[in-house]
Design a protein around this motif. Structure first.
Motif: not given
Length: 177
Positions: A14-15, A36-37, A46-52
Motif C-alpha cells: 500500500a505504501f 504511511p500510517s 492493517p496499515i494505511q497510506a495517504f496521498n494528497k
C-alpha cells in the motif's frame, strides 16, 4: 486537492503504491505527498497510506479523513462505515474476488486485482493493479505517468510484468463501462 487513503496489510504494498502515485503526480506536473500510517510493523497487520495531490504546494500534512478515493488492497478491511469518509462524489475502489457483495453501494468500484497479479507475476500482490484501476476511473493521474513512476520503485527484473499489470487493470474499467 485530491485526497486518497489506501487500506492494506503489511507486505501488500500500500505504501509503495502511494509512493508510485506521488511520483506519477509529479510527472504529471502536480504537487503531491505520500505517507504511511501504521502501528507495530508486521506482515499482515492493517496499515494505511495517504496521498494528497494538488496543482499548488501542499502545506497540510495531516492524515486524511474526507477522501476523494478510498482504495482497499484487501476486501476484508472494508466496512460500510468507511463510506462516510468519502466526499460526496468520492469512490471506494476495492480489490475483491466477490464483487457481488458490494453491488448495493453506488460509490464502490471493484476489481479482482489479485487475479490480474496472479496471472502475470504468479503472486497476489495487487498494488500496481489497483494503481492502473485508479488511473482508469480517475482523471487525476495518467497511466503513462504511473508506468514511468513504477520503474522508480519496483524491481527492474519485474518492470515489464508490472507494466502489463498496470495496463490490464486500466483496461478492465474501460471494458466494464
Amino acid at each position: 486537492m485530491i485526497e486518497i487513503r489506501w487500506h492494506g496489510r503489511g507486505g501488500q504494498g500500500a505504501f509503495t503504491a502511494a509512493k508510485i502515485l506521488g511520483a506519477a503526480s509529479l510527472i504529471d506536473n502536480k504537487f503531491s505527498l505520500a505517507f504511511p500510517s501504521f502501528g507495530p510493523e508486521r506482515r499482515g497487520a492493517p496499515i494505511q497510506a495517504f496521498n494528497k495531490i494538488d496543482g499548488k504546494a501542499i502545506i497540510d500534512r495531516s492524515e486524511i479523513k474526507s477522501c476523494d478515493y478510498l482504495i482497499f488492497l484487501d476486501d476484508t478491511l472494508f466496512s460500510d462505515d468507511y463510506l462516510k469518509d468519502l466526499k460526496d462524489d468520492g469512490i471506494a475502489l476495492i480489490n475483491t474476488a466477490t464483487p457481488d457483495k458490494f453491488s448495493d453501494f453506488s460509490q464502490i468500484q471493484s476489481i479482482d486485482a489479485n487475479q490480474i497479479a496472479l496471472k502475470i507475476i504468479r503472486k497476489p500482490i495487487s498494488n500496481t493493479a489497483m494503481l492502473g484501476a485508479l488511473a482508469s476511473i480517475s482523471d487525476d493521474v495518467s497511466l503513462s505517468s504511473l508506468q514511468q513512476a513504477s520503474d522508480l520503485y519496483l524491481s527492474a527484473t519485474n518492470a515489464a510484468k508490472n507494466q502489463l499489470i498496470l495496463r490490464e487493470s486500466f483496461e478492465y474499467f474501460k471494458e466494464v463501462r
